[in-house]
Design a protein around this motif. Structure first.
Motif, PDB file in Angstrom:
ATOM      1  N   SER A  57     -23.992  27.906 -11.413  1.00 56.64           N
ATOM      2  CA  SER A  57     -23.505  26.615 -11.574  1.00 56.64           C
ATOM      3  C   SER A  57     -22.174  26.662 -10.733  1.00 56.64           C
ATOM      4  N   SER A  59     -18.400  25.236  -9.913  1.00 56.87           N
ATOM      5  CA  SER A  59     -17.248  24.918 -10.314  1.00 56.87           C
ATOM      6  C   SER A  59     -16.231  23.977  -9.274  1.00 56.87           C
ATOM      7  N   ASP A  68     -22.919  25.837 -18.365  1.00 53.01           N
ATOM      8  CA  ASP A  68     -22.747  26.290 -16.980  1.00 53.01           C
ATOM      9  C   ASP A  68     -23.537  27.659 -17.150  1.00 53.01           C
ATOM     10  N   LYS A  69     -24.371  28.151 -15.891  1.00 56.56           N
ATOM     11  CA  LYS A  69     -24.855  29.359 -15.926  1.00 56.56           C
ATOM     12  C   LYS A  69     -23.905  30.197 -15.143  1.00 56.56           C
ATOM     13  N   VAL A 131     -25.643  31.264 -20.453  1.00 59.63           N
ATOM     14  CA  VAL A 131     -25.173  29.950 -20.586  1.00 59.63           C
ATOM     15  C   VAL A 131     -24.205  29.962 -21.867  1.00 59.63           C
ATOM     16  N   ASP A 140     -22.952  19.114 -22.935  1.00 59.85           N
ATOM     17  CA  ASP A 140     -22.725  19.939 -21.781  1.00 59.85           C
ATOM     18  C   ASP A 140     -21.731  19.063 -20.520  1.00 59.85           C
ATOM     19  N   MET A 271     -18.638  31.909 -11.259  1.00 57.70           N
ATOM     20  CA  MET A 271     -19.210  30.759 -10.968  1.00 57.70           C
ATOM     21  C   MET A 271     -19.354  30.575  -9.500  1.00 57.70           C
TER      22      MET A 271
END
Length: 296
Positions: A57, A59, A68-69, A131, A140, A271
């Motif tokens: 993900s 940022s 977020d991954k 996650v 989320d 991230m």
């Protein structure tokens, strides 16, 4: 008159058994190839599943959010060879899943319980991508804050849905080498799968309580139930089913003489940021009215 007892057309020995063995070997090979059980086929399937590249993900505000991954990375340790000539510095590593190969080849997803290790391959893939989820139903996109309880899960869509779990040491449950508190992945959430983020400096933890957690900065992963911190056992390496040597992971708080967490407990929530190769920044063309190169 003498009779020839041997000529080139005569078959000697267990010739019939040899022919049958060759035919059985060929049939076994064809059956394994049709069912995808050959070694190169298993390797290809693993590369297409757990070693498949995953885009982390982005940022855009510099913070970590629910949903977020991310990669959970422990930075490399300092070079201590000047003090310990026999000890090599620890490489940086990612928290990674170690599934059972036979299960993932048939189901194409992680099935718990699974163990975790510190993988030296820091490229983002399915086994090292997690996650962040909320146990309280927070939507989320909301930022994760210091001291806020959360779940660290594998990816739903491709890797199953397992939760990072830890429990106190018992006689039958502990890491094989360090004998500290075990860390694993389980199928069901509980109070044993709850974690929170602490500031890396103990004197600032109360002041940072409730402040959003920044991405790609050093933090402490704290297990809520047992009060221990996620750690890398740099003294102990284990050989995984993939043939790689990776660091053992446990929940154990390492403190120095100043009661501060040592390098084994330092982690980063990694991230992507705008401008990465995965997400290149695009600029408007010069012929449009939205270009920034023109003057008013």
């Amino acid at each position: 008159m003498s009779v020839r007892t041997y000529n080139p057309s005569v078959r000697v020995g267990n010739w019939n058994e040899d022919i049958q063995l060759e035919e059985d070997t060929l049939k076994d090979f064809l059956q394994k190839r049709e069912s995808g059980e050959l070694l190169y086929q298993k390797r290809t399937k693993l590369e297409q599943t757990i070693f498949k590249k995953i885009d982390l993900s982005i940022s855009r505000d510099g913070l970590v959010h629910f949903g977020d991954k991310v990669n959970i990375r422990c930075p490399a340790a300092l070079d201590r060879t000047q003090y310990f000539a026999h000890k090599d510095p620890r490489n940086e590593c990612n928290l990674a899943v170690v599934p059972q190969i036979n299960k993932i080849l048939y189901s194409n997803k992680f099935e718990g319980p699974c163990s975790v290790t510190g993988c030296r391959e820091v490229a983002a893939n399915l086994r090292s991508t997690f996650v962040i989820k909320s146990p309280d139903g927070i939507p989320d996109g909301e930022p994760l804050r210091y001291g806020q309880v959360f779940y660290l899960c594998t990816m739903d869509d491709e890797g199953g849905n397992l939760y990072l779990h830890s429990d106190r040491v018992s006689l039958h449950k502990s890491p094989n080498k360090s004998r500290h508190q075990e860390v694993s992945l389980v199928c069901e959430p509980s109070f044993l799968t709850e974690w929170k983020i602490l500031h890396i400096k103990p004197k600032l933890r109360m002041e940072y309580e409730g402040i959003p957690v920044p991405a790609n900065c050093k933090i402490i992963f704290h297990h809520v139930k047992t009060g221990q911190n996620l750690s890398v056992e740099e003294e102990f390496c284990i050989r995984t089913s993939f043939g790689t040597r990776e660091y053992e992971i446990s929940s154990h708080t390492y403190l120095d003489s100043h009661r501060a967490d040592m390098e084994q407990n330092h982690w980063q929530i990694v991230m992507g940021v705008p401008g990465d190769e995965v997400y290149p920044v695009t600029f408007p063309s010069s012929g449009t009215a939205s270009t920034t190169t023109g003057t008013s």
